[in-house]
Design a protein around this motif. Structure first.
Motif, PDB file in Angstrom:
ATOM      1  N   ALA B  14      -8.494  -1.312  -6.073  1.00  0.00           N
ATOM      2  CA  ALA B  14      -7.688  -0.718  -4.997  1.00  0.00           C
ATOM      3  C   ALA B  14      -7.924  -1.459  -3.694  1.00  0.00           C
ATOM      4  CB  ALA B  14      -8.044   0.756  -4.843  1.00  0.00           C
ATOM      5  N   GLU B  15      -9.195  -1.756  -3.400  1.00  0.00           N
ATOM      6  CA  GLU B  15      -9.525  -2.483  -2.165  1.00  0.00           C
ATOM      7  C   GLU B  15      -8.854  -3.859  -2.150  1.00  0.00           C
ATOM      8  OE1 GLU B  15     -11.388  -1.488   0.549  1.00  0.00           O
ATOM      9  OE2 GLU B  15     -11.261   0.482  -0.376  1.00  0.00           O
ATOM     10  N   GLN B  16      -8.884  -4.524  -3.308  1.00  0.00           N
ATOM     11  CA  GLN B  16      -8.247  -5.854  -3.393  1.00  0.00           C
ATOM     12  C   GLN B  16      -6.741  -5.733  -3.182  1.00  0.00           C
ATOM     13  OE1 GLN B  16      -9.614  -7.169  -7.209  1.00  0.00           O
ATOM     14  NE2 GLN B  16     -11.518  -8.014  -6.420  1.00  0.00           N
ATOM     15  N   GLY B  17      -6.168  -4.659  -3.732  1.00  0.00           N
ATOM     16  CA  GLY B  17      -4.736  -4.420  -3.554  1.00  0.00           C
ATOM     17  C   GLY B  17      -4.391  -4.195  -2.092  1.00  0.00           C
ATOM     18  N   TYR B  18      -5.222  -3.413  -1.395  1.00  0.00           N
ATOM     19  CA  TYR B  18      -4.996  -3.163   0.038  1.00  0.00           C
ATOM     20  C   TYR B  18      -5.077  -4.471   0.824  1.00  0.00           C
ATOM     21  CZ  TYR B  18      -5.997   1.754  -1.158  1.00  0.00           C
ATOM     22  OH  TYR B  18      -6.007   2.989  -1.701  1.00  0.00           O
ATOM     23  N   ASP B  19      -6.093  -5.294   0.469  1.00  0.00           N
ATOM     24  CA  ASP B  19      -6.255  -6.573   1.167  1.00  0.00           C
ATOM     25  C   ASP B  19      -5.037  -7.470   0.968  1.00  0.00           C
ATOM     26  OD1 ASP B  19      -8.674  -5.993   2.264  1.00  0.00           O
ATOM     27  OD2 ASP B  19      -9.871  -6.963   0.718  1.00  0.00           O
ATOM     28  N   ARG B  20      -4.553  -7.496  -0.274  1.00  0.00           N
ATOM     29  CA  ARG B  20      -3.368  -8.324  -0.567  1.00  0.00           C
ATOM     30  C   ARG B  20      -2.184  -7.849   0.261  1.00  0.00           C
ATOM     31  NH1 ARG B  20      -4.883  -8.559  -5.940  1.00  0.00           N
ATOM     32  NH2 ARG B  20      -3.563  -6.798  -6.522  1.00  0.00           N
ATOM     33  N   LEU B  21      -2.058  -6.523   0.372  1.00  0.00           N
ATOM     34  CA  LEU B  21      -0.930  -5.956   1.110  1.00  0.00           C
ATOM     35  C   LEU B  21      -1.043  -6.247   2.611  1.00  0.00           C
ATOM     36  CD1 LEU B  21       1.514  -4.361   0.180  1.00  0.00           C
ATOM     37  CD2 LEU B  21       0.262  -2.255   0.604  1.00  0.00           C
ATOM     38  N   LEU B  22      -2.258  -6.092   3.136  1.00  0.00           N
ATOM     39  CA  LEU B  22      -2.459  -6.250   4.580  1.00  0.00           C
ATOM     40  C   LEU B  22      -2.484  -7.700   5.037  1.00  0.00           C
ATOM     41  CD1 LEU B  22      -5.123  -3.550   5.479  1.00  0.00           C
ATOM     42  CD2 LEU B  22      -2.910  -3.827   6.563  1.00  0.00           C
ATOM     43  N   ILE B  78       5.848  -4.035   0.832  1.00  0.00           N
ATOM     44  CA  ILE B  78       5.203  -5.347   0.969  1.00  0.00           C
ATOM     45  C   ILE B  78       5.493  -5.941   2.346  1.00  0.00           C
ATOM     46  CG2 ILE B  78       5.198  -7.733   0.106  1.00  0.00           C
ATOM     47  CD1 ILE B  78       5.901  -6.505  -2.687  1.00  0.00           C
ATOM     48  N   THR B  79       6.761  -5.899   2.748  1.00  0.00           N
ATOM     49  CA  THR B  79       7.133  -6.588   3.991  1.00  0.00           C
ATOM     50  C   THR B  79       6.678  -5.846   5.248  1.00  0.00           C
ATOM     51  OG1 THR B  79       9.337  -5.599   3.946  1.00  0.00           O
ATOM     52  CG2 THR B  79       9.102  -7.786   2.960  1.00  0.00           C
ATOM     53  N   THR B  80       6.301  -4.579   5.114  1.00  0.00           N
ATOM     54  CA  THR B  80       5.739  -3.862   6.278  1.00  0.00           C
ATOM     55  C   THR B  80       4.219  -3.790   6.167  1.00  0.00           C
ATOM     56  OG1 THR B  80       5.988  -1.729   5.182  1.00  0.00           O
ATOM     57  CG2 THR B  80       7.778  -2.414   6.622  1.00  0.00           C
ATOM     58  N   ARG B  81       3.655  -4.469   5.162  1.00  0.00           N
ATOM     59  CA  ARG B  81       2.216  -4.510   4.921  1.00  0.00           C
ATOM     60  C   ARG B  81       1.636  -3.127   4.643  1.00  0.00           C
ATOM     61  NH1 ARG B  81       0.332  -9.435   5.551  1.00  0.00           N
ATOM     62  NH2 ARG B  81       1.502 -10.914   6.811  1.00  0.00           N
ATOM     63  N   GLY B  82       2.468  -2.226   4.197  1.00  0.00           N
ATOM     64  CA  GLY B  82       1.969  -0.908   3.808  1.00  0.00           C
ATOM     65  C   GLY B  82       1.414  -0.095   4.965  1.00  0.00           C
ATOM     66  N   VAL B  83       1.818  -0.449   6.198  1.00  0.00           N
ATOM     67  CA  VAL B  83       1.284   0.265   7.368  1.00  0.00           C
ATOM     68  C   VAL B  83       1.556   1.778   7.266  1.00  0.00           C
ATOM     69  CG1 VAL B  83       1.623   0.582   9.868  1.00  0.00           C
ATOM     70  CG2 VAL B  83       1.300  -1.705   8.925  1.00  0.00           C
ATOM     71  N   ALA B  84       2.686   2.134   6.678  1.00  0.00           N
ATOM     72  CA  ALA B  84       3.037   3.549   6.570  1.00  0.00           C
ATOM     73  C   ALA B  84       2.345   4.244   5.399  1.00  0.00           C
ATOM     74  CB  ALA B  84       4.554   3.693   6.447  1.00  0.00           C
ATOM     75  N   ASP B  85       1.748   3.492   4.509  1.00  0.00           N
ATOM     76  CA  ASP B  85       1.224   4.092   3.273  1.00  0.00           C
ATOM     77  C   ASP B  85      -0.281   3.972   3.072  1.00  0.00           C
ATOM     78  OD1 ASP B  85       3.906   4.602   2.283  1.00  0.00           O
ATOM     79  OD2 ASP B  85       4.037   2.438   2.077  1.00  0.00           O
ATOM     80  N   PRO B  87      -4.395   3.924   3.362  1.00  0.00           N
ATOM     81  CA  PRO B  87      -5.340   4.872   3.959  1.00  0.00           C
ATOM     82  C   PRO B  87      -5.678   4.462   5.394  1.00  0.00           C
ATOM     83  CG  PRO B  87      -6.120   4.112   1.812  1.00  0.00           C
ATOM     84  CD  PRO B  87      -4.931   3.284   2.149  1.00  0.00           C
ATOM     85  N   GLY B  88      -5.854   5.439   6.265  1.00  0.00           N
ATOM     86  CA  GLY B  88      -6.132   5.165   7.679  1.00  0.00           C
ATOM     87  C   GLY B  88      -7.336   4.261   7.883  1.00  0.00           C
ATOM     88  N   ALA B  89      -8.341   4.401   7.011  1.00  0.00           N
ATOM     89  CA  ALA B  89      -9.566   3.601   7.164  1.00  0.00           C
ATOM     90  C   ALA B  89      -9.296   2.114   6.986  1.00  0.00           C
ATOM     91  CB  ALA B  89     -10.612   4.068   6.156  1.00  0.00           C
ATOM     92  N   ARG B  90      -8.199   1.774   6.311  1.00  0.00           N
ATOM     93  CA  ARG B  90      -7.879   0.362   6.081  1.00  0.00           C
ATOM     94  C   ARG B  90      -7.086  -0.240   7.234  1.00  0.00           C
ATOM     95  NH1 ARG B  90     -10.489  -2.566   2.564  1.00  0.00           N
ATOM     96  NH2 ARG B  90      -8.812  -3.991   2.991  1.00  0.00           N
ATOM     97  N   LEU B  91      -6.579   0.612   8.136  1.00  0.00           N
ATOM     98  CA  LEU B  91      -5.735   0.121   9.234  1.00  0.00           C
ATOM     99  C   LEU B  91      -6.558   0.019  10.512  1.00  0.00           C
ATOM    100  CD1 LEU B  91      -2.689   2.495   8.588  1.00  0.00           C
ATOM    101  CD2 LEU B  91      -2.975   0.164   7.745  1.00  0.00           C
ATOM    102  N   ASP B  92      -6.110  -0.861  11.426  1.00  0.00           N
ATOM    103  CA  ASP B  92      -6.785  -0.892  12.719  1.00  0.00           C
ATOM    104  C   ASP B  92      -6.115   0.124  13.643  1.00  0.00           C
ATOM    105  OD1 ASP B  92      -4.558  -2.030  13.995  1.00  0.00           O
ATOM    106  OD2 ASP B  92      -5.246  -4.073  13.670  1.00  0.00           O
ATOM    107  N   GLU B  93      -6.623   0.236  14.872  1.00  0.00           N
ATOM    108  CA  GLU B  93      -6.150   1.328  15.739  1.00  0.00           C
ATOM    109  C   GLU B  93      -4.667   1.199  16.105  1.00  0.00           C
ATOM    110  OE1 GLU B  93      -8.789   0.941  19.235  1.00  0.00           O
ATOM    111  OE2 GLU B  93      -7.014   0.152  20.259  1.00  0.00           O
ATOM    112  N   ARG B  94      -4.178  -0.047  16.271  1.00  0.00           N
ATOM    113  CA  ARG B  94      -2.756  -0.203  16.599  1.00  0.00           C
ATOM    114  C   ARG B  94      -1.897   0.211  15.409  1.00  0.00           C
ATOM    115  NH1 ARG B  94       1.549  -3.154  15.769  1.00  0.00           N
ATOM    116  NH2 ARG B  94       0.452  -4.359  14.196  1.00  0.00           N
ATOM    117  N   GLN B  95      -2.307  -0.223  14.221  1.00  0.00           N
ATOM    118  CA  GLN B  95      -1.540   0.130  13.019  1.00  0.00           C
ATOM    119  C   GLN B  95      -1.550   1.643  12.794  1.00  0.00           C
ATOM    120  OE1 GLN B  95      -3.781  -2.513  10.485  1.00  0.00           O
ATOM    121  NE2 GLN B  95      -2.032  -3.880  10.226  1.00  0.00           N
TER     122      GLN B  95
END
Lengths: 87, 163
Positions: B14-22, B78-85, B87-95
């Motif tokens: 899952a972590e690798q998937g998040y990294d690929r997306l971000l 994919i093209t929005t980098r999953g910002v809307a989907d 987990p919050g912990a994977r996003l930075d404060e702006r995202q």
């Protein structure tokens, strides 16, 4: 050197781009050092996002400068030599 | 012990998937704001085809609309980098700020959509024309649900300068 959304009155100017390029860092490198996404660095530099106090303090600590040397509510003076000579 | 290993490998995947997306660089040509807006328009057209096909009795058109909609939904993620989907912990404060803003907007949009649906249903029953099958009604409701699910990503795609 830029402010946030011009539609609001809450403009925060910053010198992040100047400091980053002075140190020869790419946006990606700065992002990794701060633990944010590299696009967020672009948003910060363009003044399209005003960082939280926490992130501002981390940016200041990273550059080894006081917060008010990096962020300001008023536009920073242009430090390019030609701009200084013109004054 | 085995369960723990499986959990760990799933978590790592899952972590690798998040990294690929971000941080992924694929689909670069599809990440411009203009192209993302085209994707939103395509998603809307596909959803309209899906619901329209169901309402007008064209199941093949409905199926095509659904498949296209799901494809666009995946592409938008994919093209929005999953910002809307993500987990919050994977996003930075702006995202996280972007995600919060689009969820508020999406709540209003879908609230309005469901209000319109409710008015249409009341109108149909009032005119005694509610002769639609359970399957059609279910598909229409699913269409509204799909809209609610994909609206945050659509708003990110529409408003974000780059992704």
């Amino acid at each position: 050197m830029a402010g946030r959304d011009s539609k609001t009155e809450e403009i925060v100017y910053n010198r992040i781009q100047l400091l980053r390029t002075e140190r020869g860092w790419s946006r990606q490198q700065l992002a990794e050092l701060l633990g944010v996404h590299y696009q967020t660095i672009g948003y910060l530099e363009r003044g399209e996002y005003a960082p939280s106090l926490h992130l501002s303090l981390r940016i200041a600590a990273l550059f080894g400068l006081p917060v008010d040397a990096i962020f300001s509510l008023e536009a920073f003076r242009n430090l390019r030599p030609e701009a200084l000579l013109a004054r | 012990m085995n369960n723990k290993t499986t959990e760990e490998s799933l978590s790592r995947a899952a972590e690798q998937g998040y990294d690929r997306l971000l941080l992924g660089t694929g689909f670069a040509a599809w990440r411009t704001q203009k192209r993302r807006r085209i994707q939103v328009a395509c998603g809307f057209a596909a959803l309209t085809t899906y619901v329209g096909g169901a309402l007008l009795g064209f199941p093949v058109a409905s199926l095509i609309g659904l498949v296209l909609f799901l494809a666009v939904a995946v592409l938008l993620r994919i093209t929005t980098r999953g910002v809307a989907d993500l987990p919050g912990a994977r996003l930075d404060e702006r995202q996280r700020a972007v995600r919060n803003a689009v969820y508020v907007a999406a709540y209003r949009v879908t609230g309005g959509l469901f209000a319109v649906l409710a008015i249409v249903c009341i109108g149909l029953s009032w005119m005694d024309r509610a002769q639609i099958s359970t399957a059609t009604a279910l598909q229409t409701l699913l269409g509204a649900l799909f809209t609610a699910i994909v609206t945050p990503s659509c708003l990110v795609a529409w408003t974000e300068r780059e992704a």
